[in-house]
Design a protein around this motif. Structure first.
Motif, PDB file in Angstrom:
ATOM      1  N   MET A  36      71.568  34.788  54.128  1.00 23.24           N
ATOM      2  CA  MET A  36      70.889  35.474  53.032  1.00 23.24           C
ATOM      3  C   MET A  36      70.654  36.934  53.406  1.00 23.24           C
ATOM      4  SD  MET A  36      66.979  33.954  53.302  1.00 23.24           S
ATOM      5  CE  MET A  36      66.457  34.804  51.865  1.00 23.24           C
ATOM      6  N   GLY A  37      70.414  37.730  52.364  1.00 21.03           N
ATOM      7  CA  GLY A  37      70.178  39.152  52.575  1.00 21.03           C
ATOM      8  C   GLY A  37      71.466  39.870  52.911  1.00 21.03           C
ATOM      9  N   GLY A  38      71.349  41.027  53.488  1.00 21.04           N
ATOM     10  CA  GLY A  38      72.517  41.763  53.959  1.00 21.04           C
ATOM     11  C   GLY A  38      73.194  42.617  52.910  1.00 21.04           C
ATOM     12  N   LYS A  39      74.142  43.403  53.393  1.00 24.40           N
ATOM     13  CA  LYS A  39      74.823  44.360  52.516  1.00 24.40           C
ATOM     14  C   LYS A  39      76.287  44.028  52.288  1.00 24.40           C
ATOM     15  CE  LYS A  39      75.683  47.199  56.510  1.00 24.40           C
ATOM     16  NZ  LYS A  39      75.005  47.938  57.498  1.00 24.40           N
ATOM     17  N   THR A  40      76.862  43.105  53.055  1.00 25.19           N
ATOM     18  CA  THR A  40      78.275  42.753  52.927  1.00 25.19           C
ATOM     19  C   THR A  40      78.425  41.565  51.983  1.00 25.19           C
ATOM     20  OG1 THR A  40      78.658  43.476  55.191  1.00 25.19           O
ATOM     21  CG2 THR A  40      80.337  42.062  54.216  1.00 25.19           C
ATOM     22  N   VAL A  41      79.311  41.684  51.006  1.00 22.09           N
ATOM     23  CA  VAL A  41      79.556  40.595  50.065  1.00 22.09           C
ATOM     24  C   VAL A  41      80.421  39.532  50.742  1.00 22.09           C
ATOM     25  CG1 VAL A  41      80.562  39.984  47.833  1.00 22.09           C
ATOM     26  CG2 VAL A  41      79.398  42.173  48.105  1.00 22.09           C
ATOM     27  N   ASN A  42      79.980  38.279  50.699  1.00 20.77           N
ATOM     28  CA  ASN A  42      80.715  37.142  51.260  1.00 20.77           C
ATOM     29  C   ASN A  42      81.191  37.383  52.699  1.00 20.77           C
ATOM     30  OD1 ASN A  42      80.488  35.658  48.837  1.00 20.77           O
ATOM     31  ND2 ASN A  42      82.234  36.745  47.995  1.00 20.77           N
ATOM     32  N   PRO A  43      80.270  37.638  53.613  1.00 23.69           N
ATOM     33  CA  PRO A  43      80.685  37.904  54.996  1.00 23.69           C
ATOM     34  C   PRO A  43      81.181  36.648  55.695  1.00 23.69           C
ATOM     35  CG  PRO A  43      78.322  37.631  54.913  1.00 23.69           C
ATOM     36  CD  PRO A  43      78.814  37.601  53.488  1.00 23.69           C
ATOM     37  N   SER A  44      82.017  36.844  56.682  1.00 21.77           N
ATOM     38  CA  SER A  44      82.455  35.726  57.527  1.00 21.77           C
ATOM     39  C   SER A  44      81.367  35.446  58.557  1.00 21.77           C
ATOM     40  CB  SER A  44      83.758  36.084  58.253  1.00 21.77           C
ATOM     41  OG  SER A  44      83.508  37.103  59.209  1.00 21.77           O
ATOM     42  N   TYR A  45      81.444  34.304  59.207  1.00 28.78           N
ATOM     43  CA  TYR A  45      80.484  33.959  60.256  1.00 28.78           C
ATOM     44  C   TYR A  45      80.518  35.005  61.361  1.00 28.78           C
ATOM     45  CZ  TYR A  45      78.020  31.321  63.827  1.00 28.78           C
ATOM     46  OH  TYR A  45      77.128  30.930  64.792  1.00 28.78           O
ATOM     47  N   GLU A  46      81.714  35.447  61.729  1.00 24.79           N
ATOM     48  CA  GLU A  46      81.866  36.452  62.785  1.00 24.79           C
ATOM     49  C   GLU A  46      81.198  37.766  62.399  1.00 24.79           C
ATOM     50  OE1 GLU A  46      84.428  34.538  61.599  1.00 24.79           O
ATOM     51  OE2 GLU A  46      84.617  33.260  63.371  1.00 24.79           O
ATOM     52  N   GLU A  47      81.335  38.159  61.122  1.00 24.24           N
ATOM     53  CA  GLU A  47      80.690  39.390  60.662  1.00 24.24           C
ATOM     54  C   GLU A  47      79.166  39.272  60.733  1.00 24.24           C
ATOM     55  OE1 GLU A  47      83.713  41.319  57.413  1.00 24.24           O
ATOM     56  OE2 GLU A  47      82.704  39.464  56.848  1.00 24.24           O
ATOM     57  N   VAL A  48      78.625  38.134  60.308  1.00 25.37           N
ATOM     58  CA  VAL A  48      77.175  37.931  60.364  1.00 25.37           C
ATOM     59  C   VAL A  48      76.702  37.967  61.816  1.00 25.37           C
ATOM     60  CG1 VAL A  48      75.299  36.294  59.926  1.00 25.37           C
ATOM     61  CG2 VAL A  48      77.061  36.661  58.189  1.00 25.37           C
ATOM     62  N   CYS A  49      77.436  37.314  62.714  1.00 29.35           N
ATOM     63  CA  CYS A  49      77.071  37.275  64.137  1.00 29.35           C
ATOM     64  C   CYS A  49      77.104  38.658  64.784  1.00 29.35           C
ATOM     65  CB  CYS A  49      77.993  36.340  64.907  1.00 29.35           C
ATOM     66  SG  CYS A  49      77.734  34.607  64.517  1.00 29.35           S
ATOM     67  N   SER A  50      77.903  39.557  64.233  1.00 32.28           N
ATOM     68  CA  SER A  50      78.004  40.900  64.810  1.00 32.28           C
ATOM     69  C   SER A  50      76.712  41.699  64.623  1.00 32.28           C
ATOM     70  CB  SER A  50      79.166  41.670  64.162  1.00 32.28           C
ATOM     71  OG  SER A  50      78.811  42.119  62.852  1.00 32.28           O
ATOM     72  N   GLY A  51      75.897  41.299  63.646  1.00 32.64           N
ATOM     73  CA  GLY A  51      74.675  42.038  63.368  1.00 32.64           C
ATOM     74  C   GLY A  51      74.878  43.244  62.477  1.00 32.64           C
ATOM     75  N   GLU A  52      76.119  43.516  62.090  1.00 34.20           N
ATOM     76  CA  GLU A  52      76.433  44.703  61.288  1.00 34.20           C
ATOM     77  C   GLU A  52      76.191  44.513  59.794  1.00 34.20           C
ATOM     78  OE1 GLU A  52      77.503  47.667  62.662  1.00 34.20           O
ATOM     79  OE2 GLU A  52      77.101  46.697  64.576  1.00 34.20           O
ATOM     80  N   THR A  53      76.105  43.266  59.302  1.00 39.41           N
ATOM     81  CA  THR A  53      76.009  43.029  57.859  1.00 39.41           C
ATOM     82  C   THR A  53      74.577  43.019  57.342  1.00 39.41           C
ATOM     83  OG1 THR A  53      75.839  40.618  58.004  1.00 39.41           O
ATOM     84  CG2 THR A  53      78.072  41.567  57.976  1.00 39.41           C
ATOM     85  N   GLY A  54      73.612  42.847  58.245  1.00 34.46           N
ATOM     86  CA  GLY A  54      72.220  42.773  57.830  1.00 34.46           C
ATOM     87  C   GLY A  54      71.793  41.398  57.340  1.00 34.46           C
TER      88      GLY A  54
END
Length: 73
Positions: A36-54
């Protein structure tokens, strides 16, 4: 409130397999993982784990409030 009981959402930076933590608790009917939250639409698990999507990883629990409490013992 669901037929079985209630639902709650728990969030933490990364929950690390919340099903393994909550599935064995008496009174927990189901556990669903997501983000939930964040700025990236439909992020991958790897993107979420990177901490870059919020985003934060969340777990939604369905539980029986007669068996599970949020009170401190």
């Amino acid at each position: 409130m669901t037929e079985q009981g209630r639902k709650c959402q728990l969030s933490r930076r990364l929950l690390l397999v919340p099903e393994a933590v909550f599935d064995d608790l008496k009174g927990v009917d189901s556990v669903e993982s997501g983000y939930m939250g964040g700025k990236t639409v439909n992020p991958s698990y790897e993107e979420v784990c990177s901490g870059e999507t919020g985003h934060a990883e969340v777990a939604q629990l369905s539980f029986d409030p007669k068996q599970v409490s949020f009170r401190r013992s």
